[in-house]
Design an enzyme around this catalytic site. Structure first.
Site, mmCIF file in Angstrom:
data_model
loop_
_atom_site.group_PDB
_atom_site.id
_atom_site.type_symbol
_atom_site.label_atom_id
_atom_site.label_comp_id
_atom_site.label_asym_id
_atom_site.label_seq_id
_atom_site.Cartn_x
_atom_site.Cartn_y
_atom_site.Cartn_z
ATOM 1 N N ARG A 1 -10.601 9.134 4.407
ATOM 2 C CA ARG A 1 -10.528 8.229 3.251
ATOM 3 C C ARG A 1 -11.360 8.817 2.107
ATOM 4 N NH1 ARG A 1 -9.449 2.822 3.538
ATOM 5 N NH2 ARG A 1 -9.762 2.969 1.291
ATOM 6 N N ASP B 1 -1.126 -1.718 12.571
ATOM 7 C CA ASP B 1 -2.130 -2.410 11.752
ATOM 8 C C ASP B 1 -2.150 -3.866 12.225
ATOM 9 O OD1 ASP B 1 -3.938 -3.114 9.747
ATOM 10 O OD2 ASP B 1 -2.439 -3.140 8.143
ATOM 11 N N ARG C 1 -9.916 -3.670 -5.388
ATOM 12 C CA ARG C 1 -9.259 -4.257 -4.202
ATOM 13 C C ARG C 1 -8.993 -5.716 -4.537
ATOM 14 N NH1 ARG C 1 -10.721 -3.836 2.144
ATOM 15 N NH2 ARG C 1 -9.636 -1.910 1.696
ATOM 16 N N GLN D 1 -5.325 4.661 1.540
ATOM 17 C CA GLN D 1 -5.153 4.768 2.988
ATOM 18 C C GLN D 1 -4.000 5.719 3.315
ATOM 19 O OE1 GLN D 1 -7.091 2.920 5.426
ATOM 20 N NE2 GLN D 1 -6.181 4.535 6.643
ATOM 21 N N HIS E 1 -1.584 0.074 -0.125
ATOM 22 C CA HIS E 1 -2.909 0.625 0.172
ATOM 23 C C HIS E 1 -2.796 2.149 0.024
ATOM 24 C CE1 HIS E 1 -6.902 0.836 1.489
ATOM 25 N NE2 HIS E 1 -6.831 0.353 2.704
ATOM 26 N N CYS F 1 -5.368 1.968 10.428
ATOM 27 C CA CYS F 1 -6.230 2.025 9.243
ATOM 28 C C CYS F 1 -7.593 1.408 9.514
ATOM 29 C CB CYS F 1 -5.549 1.322 8.076
ATOM 30 S SG CYS F 1 -5.145 -0.394 8.423
#
Ligand code: CP
Ligand code: NVA
Length: 303
Positions: free
Chosen positions: A288, A221, A100, A130, A127, A260
């Site tokens: 996930r 988001d 990440r 996700q 992402h 998310c």
């Protein structure tokens, strides 16, 4: 599949294979509990995380593997030593790198220098884990993903980019509604639209919430992503009309709400919707782990 840096790198067949494999692993965990036996996966975090850190760590354990967490206190990448040397050294011990990072280019540099597969667990651009989990979640609610109409409302960001690529792979209809000046990246949008068209789907961008009428699910988001120094007071007035609240859910007729997480309640979404009966946020969080485990099995399972 050598790495998973972006959903755009998958073929449509690989995309659907991963969704199916994730569902199979979810339904038959015992059949997969030794797939990563003897393998170690290094997970690197330049930014905070709850879901990603725990779903990888626990997920790797459920596959019989070993997860090693490194934060940035023990030698930030590119500071104590170069990103390339990080990748080369990790490769002599570990079987996979999950990273990440702030800049997507850091993940690309890790992948270019590592001798082992690299998985993007969030960068400024994408992402993908996700997006895969979100489409696994939709596949549990809808028999045919190509018939799904998904809306994304708010800031065009890393999550939007991966959702657009996933929607394009699935051949579904996607509406992306953002305030002016906050649309997703134009090049990524063009590329996702081209993949969508090839697969019989479409991705439409608009500033007008009216295009949301009749969508199956509304996704939002945070208005400000990690690493973005924008101040909330500078953008709140512009974004507030795009808040996902019960009125928007009711007027559009959307059946489901998606996020998310983490959410900023009463900003991009009200607590009523986030915690309400239409919300799939905990399904997404649970998935996930299953989506990521499918990615790891695909990348490392035959070793
Ligand atoms: N959705 C997600 O990636 O959550 P974390 O930032 O907590 O990992
Ligand atoms: N767009 C958000 C997603 C967090 C999981 C961010 O990058 O901060």
């Amino acid at each position: 599949m050598e790495n998973l840096l972006s959903i755009k790198d998958l073929t449509q067949a690989q995309f659907f294979e991963l969704i199916e494999l994730a569902q199979t692993i979810k339904n038959n965990p015992k059949d997969y509990n030794q797939v990563l036996a003897g393998q170690s996966i290094v997970t690197i975090y330049e930014k905070p995380s709850l879901r990603t850190r725990l779903s990888f760590d626990i997920g790797i354990n459920k596959l019989g593997g070993h997860a090693v967490y490194i934060d940035q206190q023990n030698g930030a990448m590119g500071k104590r030593e170069s990103v390339a040397d990080f990748a080369k050294n990790i490769s002599v011990w570990a079987d996979c790198i999950v990273a990440r990072t702030f800049a997507h280019s850091t993940i690309e540099e890790l992948a270019a220098n590592a001798k082992v597969p690299v998985v993007n667990s969030l960068s400024d651009l994408y992402h993908p884990c996700q997006g895969m989990a979100d489409f696994l979640t939709l596949s549990e609610k809808f028999d045919d993903l190509s018939k799904v109409s998904l809306a994304y409302v708010g800031d065009g960001n890393n999550v939007t980019h991966s959702l657009m690529y996933a929607a394009a792979q699935a051949g579904c209809t996607m509406k992306v509604v953002c305030p002016k000046g906050h649309f997703p990246d134009a090049e990524i949008t063009n590329e996702a639209q081209a993949i969508a068209t090839k697969n019989g789907g479409s991705i439409e961008l608009s500033t007008d919430l009216a295009v949301l009428n009749g969508v199956d699910a509304i996704y939002t988001d945070t208005w400000i992503s990690m690493g973005d120094s924008t101040k909330l007071e500078d953008i709140a007035a512009k974004f507030m009309p795009y808040q996902v609240n019960q009125q928007l859910m009711d007027t559009t007729g959307a059946k489901y709400f998606m996020h998310c997480a983490p959410a900023h309640l009463e900003e991009e979404v009200t607590a009523q919707v986030f915690n309400g009966e239409q919300s799939l946020v905990l399904n997404q969080a649970e998935n996930r782990m299953h989506a990521q485990n499918a990615i790891l099995v695909k990348l490392l399972g035959n070793k």
